[in-house]
Scaffold this motif. Sequence first.
Motif, PDB file in Angstrom:
ATOM      1  N   UNK A  62      -0.658  -2.495   7.139  1.00  0.00           N
ATOM      2  CA  UNK A  62      -0.485  -1.181   7.755  1.00  0.00           C
ATOM      3  C   UNK A  62       0.419  -0.339   6.862  1.00  0.00           C
ATOM      4  N   UNK A  63       0.274   0.980   6.941  1.00  0.00           N
ATOM      5  CA  UNK A  63       1.212   1.910   6.322  1.00  0.00           C
ATOM      6  C   UNK A  63       1.985   2.594   7.444  1.00  0.00           C
ATOM      7  N   UNK A  64       3.297   2.447   7.432  1.00  0.00           N
ATOM      8  CA  UNK A  64       4.144   3.015   8.485  1.00  0.00           C
ATOM      9  C   UNK A  64       4.514   4.444   8.089  1.00  0.00           C
ATOM     10  N   UNK A  82      -0.555  16.613   8.615  1.00  0.00           N
ATOM     11  CA  UNK A  82      -1.918  16.647   8.087  1.00  0.00           C
ATOM     12  C   UNK A  82      -1.937  16.260   6.615  1.00  0.00           C
ATOM     13  N   UNK A  83      -0.982  16.798   5.868  1.00  0.00           N
ATOM     14  CA  UNK A  83      -0.904  16.478   4.442  1.00  0.00           C
ATOM     15  C   UNK A  83      -0.593  15.003   4.237  1.00  0.00           C
ATOM     16  N   UNK A  84       0.353  14.477   5.022  1.00  0.00           N
ATOM     17  CA  UNK A  84       0.706  13.071   4.878  1.00  0.00           C
ATOM     18  C   UNK A  84      -0.482  12.179   5.207  1.00  0.00           C
ATOM     19  N   UNK A  85      -1.227  12.503   6.247  1.00  0.00           N
ATOM     20  CA  UNK A  85      -2.381  11.681   6.600  1.00  0.00           C
ATOM     21  C   UNK A  85      -3.427  11.705   5.494  1.00  0.00           C
ATOM     22  N   UNK A  88      -2.174   9.379   2.801  1.00  0.00           N
ATOM     23  CA  UNK A  88      -2.188   7.988   3.225  1.00  0.00           C
ATOM     24  C   UNK A  88      -3.606   7.448   3.393  1.00  0.00           C
ATOM     25  N   UNK A  89      -4.536   8.291   3.790  1.00  0.00           N
ATOM     26  CA  UNK A  89      -5.922   7.836   3.907  1.00  0.00           C
ATOM     27  C   UNK A  89      -6.447   7.393   2.546  1.00  0.00           C
ATOM     28  N   UNK A  90      -6.140   8.167   1.512  1.00  0.00           N
ATOM     29  CA  UNK A  90      -6.560   7.762   0.158  1.00  0.00           C
ATOM     30  C   UNK A  90      -5.846   6.487  -0.268  1.00  0.00           C
ATOM     31  N   UNK A  98      -6.607  -0.238   6.714  1.00  0.00           N
ATOM     32  CA  UNK A  98      -7.155   0.890   7.467  1.00  0.00           C
ATOM     33  C   UNK A  98      -6.209   1.411   8.536  1.00  0.00           C
ATOM     34  N   UNK A  99      -5.002   0.833   8.641  1.00  0.00           N
ATOM     35  CA  UNK A  99      -4.099   1.211   9.712  1.00  0.00           C
ATOM     36  C   UNK A  99      -2.957   2.101   9.221  1.00  0.00           C
ATOM     37  N   UNK A 100      -2.667   3.157  10.007  1.00  0.00           N
ATOM     38  CA  UNK A 100      -1.536   4.052   9.742  1.00  0.00           C
ATOM     39  C   UNK A 100      -0.738   4.180  11.031  1.00  0.00           C
TER      40      UNK A 100
END
Length: 271
Positions: A62-64, A82-85, A88-90, A98-100
Motif C-alpha cells: 500500500x502507499x500511505x 487530486x494531484x497527489x492521487x 500515486x496512481x502512476x 493497487x492500494x492508496x
Amino acid sequence: MLAGIADEAGHGLRTQISAIRALGWGGIELRCVDRFPVAELDEHRFARVVEELAAAELHVVCLASRIGSWARPISGPFDLDLTELDVLARRCAALGTRYVRVMSYPNDGLDEAQWRARCVDRLRVLATRAEDSGVTLLHENCSGWAGTSAKRMLELLDAVDSPALRLLFDTGNGIPHGYDGLAVLKEIVEHVAHVHVKDAVGSPAEHSYTLPGAGQARVTDCVRLLRDNGYTGAWSLEPHLGLRPHEPGELAADAPQRFLAAGRAMTELLR
C-alpha cells in the motif's frame, strides 16, 4: 502477508528495508522516504526506490497518502489531493500495488451537513479517478468525517458507491480517537481490505502506544474477528513507538529496535 510502515524504523529506505528483512517479512507499506512523502520524491529518487525494493524482493502492499488526512482539512484546496492521487496512481503501477490509503477530511468550521456533503463529493471524485487509474482507495478509521463511526464509514461507502473505495482498519486508532475499535470493526469487517496493526493505552487526552497485544485495543480479538470473517489481506505494522508522524517530535534514537520489537510482537500475536 506481513508488512510494515517502516519509516517508523528509519528515514532512509535502506534502514526501512533492513528492518523488514530482519523480521523475515515479505511486504512493506510506503509513506515517506528520506522524510519525503512518496508523491513528493523526484523521478530519479523514485526510480531508485523501485530498484532497491525489487532487489530486496519486497512487495509493496500500500502507499500511505496524505489525501484527506489530519494535515488536510475539508476547507483546504482539493487540487492537492487530486494531484497527489495522479502521482500515486502512476507510482502504484511502477511498484506493483493497487492500494492508496486515504482519510475523510477533518472539519474546519463547517456544520455537520456541509462537512458530510463536501467529504462525500470529494471522495466520489477521487474514487472515480482511482477506478479509471486501476487503483483502490482505502479509507482509514482515523481523521475525518467518517473516521470514528462505523455508521459513517458504511454511509460513505454507500454514497460514493464505487469498487475503488474500500476500508482500512487500524487496530489501535480507537484509543487515541475515543471509540471502541472492536465494536466498530464488528460492523464494517466485511468491507475491510487492509489492516494496520498497533496497540495503545489511555484516552484521547492522554495516551501512549505499546507493543501489539500489550495495550487496551483488544488487538487479538480484532485479528480473530477479521480471520473468522475471511480476511486474507496484509497485516501492516504501524506501531507509533519510534515516530508519530502526525505529532511534533523526531525519530527516536532507538527507533529501529522499537520497530523490531513491535514486529516480533505482531508476528507472535498473529501466530
